[in-house]
Design a protein around this motif. Structure first.
Motif, short mmCIF file in Angstrom:
data_model
loop_
_atom_site.label_atom_id
_atom_site.label_comp_id
_atom_site.label_asym_id
_atom_site.label_seq_id
_atom_site.Cartn_x
_atom_site.Cartn_y
_atom_site.Cartn_z
N ASP A 1 41.64 33.32 40.62
CA ASP A 1 42.42 34.47 41.51
C ASP A 1 42.30 35.70 40.45
OD1 ASP A 1 42.90 32.75 43.52
OD2 ASP A 1 44.93 32.31 43.05
N LEU B 1 40.12 38.65 41.44
CA LEU B 1 40.36 39.66 42.49
C LEU B 1 41.23 40.74 42.14
CD1 LEU B 1 42.15 37.02 44.79
CD2 LEU B 1 39.82 37.98 45.23
N GLN C 1 33.61 43.83 44.11
CA GLN C 1 34.31 42.95 44.30
C GLN C 1 33.89 41.50 43.76
OE1 GLN C 1 35.96 42.32 48.29
NE2 GLN C 1 33.85 42.39 49.05
N SER D 1 34.28 37.38 44.99
CA SER D 1 34.93 36.38 45.83
C SER D 1 34.62 35.01 45.59
CB SER D 1 34.56 36.97 47.15
OG SER D 1 33.28 36.91 47.57
N SER D 2 34.99 34.42 46.40
CA SER D 2 34.84 32.76 46.32
C SER D 2 33.58 32.58 47.02
CB SER D 2 35.84 31.94 47.01
OG SER D 2 35.55 30.61 46.99
N SER D 3 32.62 31.93 46.42
CA SER D 3 31.22 31.37 47.01
C SER D 3 31.23 30.21 47.63
CB SER D 3 30.13 31.34 45.88
OG SER D 3 29.11 30.87 46.44
#
Length: 402
Positions: A331, A334, A371, A373-375
């Motif tokens: 997290d 982010l 940015q 992000s989750s893959s």
């Protein structure tokens, strides 16, 4: 555990001619080729995950559908893009008064078709000197440790200033370059930074600040007595460029011709600053008073020259996304101010700069991490590996029990 995916801006120089700009598919393929390269690197992109999010088409080229970038694992495709060129002009006819007869030529107004496009992020460019920062030559290289470290501090402070003032309409600050600024009282040159202050695409036009407000925000922060690890010199703040707001300027132009007892009413030209320029001319009737002796009025011609607006082209930006090998998403990625975001974005930007500079040379400017992000691809790979391992152990347990 979820893998990390990065979204990158691949920026080309303003000075690069349109003919030198690569096709969208070529930008994506360059990253795929680098991902397939066996040379070791501290950042590795997953070739099958490379995706072109957006990319411009040269202004003088009519776009044709582009072929999807293909790898051994997956296929990414970019939708056809179309370049639209519009022009608008207004034709002003001359008004001629004959000796006795008044003739008014018709006025023709041409309205260009309206084209709806997705707006780009709105960018202001400001420059300011940094207090107690001595300029050295390593600040000229975007890959040098000092450039990276100082740009992180400056960007973090700039983000803090503008987010506090403009909230969610503000996106981020980007360090464009450092350069020498002559110090006032010492022989050593100080450091001046040039920044892009970027606002979100979703921000309505009414929420965008005036150019002067963007500069004044930095001045006010520089005059603030609160301590900070980066301090701007208030007197050095300079707005280099900013988007023009939609402003309508009406400039009355009055032409009065008097000959004997004859007069012509004022004519008014209204110029509206917008994508197209339309000039409207209103001609009042010409009155001729005849005395005992016949009076002849010479023809009067009024011509309004078209208004030409010259703009400086923006840097050309492509946006690509790709998964990162062996990078677990957490997290703290982010937050643009977290230590891990800063450290990983440095490594990714440096690797991306190396890839595209080797391919496109001086036409390429730099990569910017937008940015993390989750893959989802990595998530599925981890899940598959877990169940495969579980099945292996269950099978061994079953046969040993038998």
């Amino acid at each position: 555990m979820a893998g990390a995916e990065v979204e990158l801006s691949v920026v080309f120089n303003q000075s690069a001619p349109a003919s030198a700009l690569p096709m969208n598919s070529a930008v994506a393929q360059t990253l795929v080729d680098a991902a397939n390269d066996s040379n070791a690197s501290n950042v590795t992109f997953v070739a099958s995950s490379v995706l072109l999010v957006s990319g411009p088409v040269p202004a003088t080229t009519t776009a044709t559908p582009e072929t999807a970038v293909t790898t051994n694992a997956a296929t990414s495709s970019s939708a056809p893009e179309t370049a639209v060129t519009t022009s608008a002009a207004a034709t002003i006819a001359a008004t001629t008064t004959a000796p006795v007869t008044t003739t008014t030529a018709p006025t023709t107004t041409t309205t260009a078709p309206t084209t709806t496009t997705t707006p780009d992020a709105v960018t202001y460019v400001v420059a300011a000197s940094l207090l107690n920062e001595v300029f050295t030559d390593d600040l000229l290289s975007t890959s040098s440790p000092r450039f990276i470290q100082l740009s992180q501090r400056v960007s973090a402070r700039c983000n803090q200033i503008y987010r506090a003032r403009f909230g969610s309409d503000f996106d981020r600050c980007i360090v464009r370059q450092f350069r020498a600024a002559q110090a006032q009282q010492t022989r050593m040159a100080g450091t001046e930074v040039e920044l892009s202050v970027v606002f979100n695409q979703s921000a309505p036009a009414s929420a965008l600040p005036m150019n002067s407000a963007v500069a004044q925000t930095l001045v006010d922060a520089a005059n603030d007595s609160n301590a900070s690890n980066v301090t701007f010199v208030a007197s050095s703040v300079l707005l280099i460029s900013g988007p023009g707001t939609a402003t309508t300027t009406a400039t009355p132009e009055t032409a009065v011709t008097t000959n004997a007892a004859t007069s012509s009413a004022p004519e008014t030209a209204v110029t509206t600053s917008a994508a197209a320029t339309i000039a409207a001319t209103t001609t009042a009737p010409v009155t001729t008073t005849t005395a005992p002796v016949t009076t002849t009025t010479a023809p009067t011609t009024t011509t309004t020259a078209p208004t030409t607006t010259t703009t400086t082209p923006d840097a050309v930006t492509y946006v690509v996304a790709a998964s990162l090998l062996n990078e677990v998403f957490t997290d703290d990625l982010l937050s643009t101010s977290s230590p891990r975001f800063i450290q990983l974005s440095q490594r990714v930007s440096a690797r991306c700069n190396q890839i595209y500079r080797a391919r496109f040379g001086s036409d390429f400017d730099r990569c910017i991490v937008r940015q993390f992000s989750s893959s989802p691809v990595t998530e599925r790979r981890w899940t598959f590996s877990f169940f495969k391992l579980l099945r292996h152990f269950l099978c061994r347990f079953w046969f040993s029990w038998q």
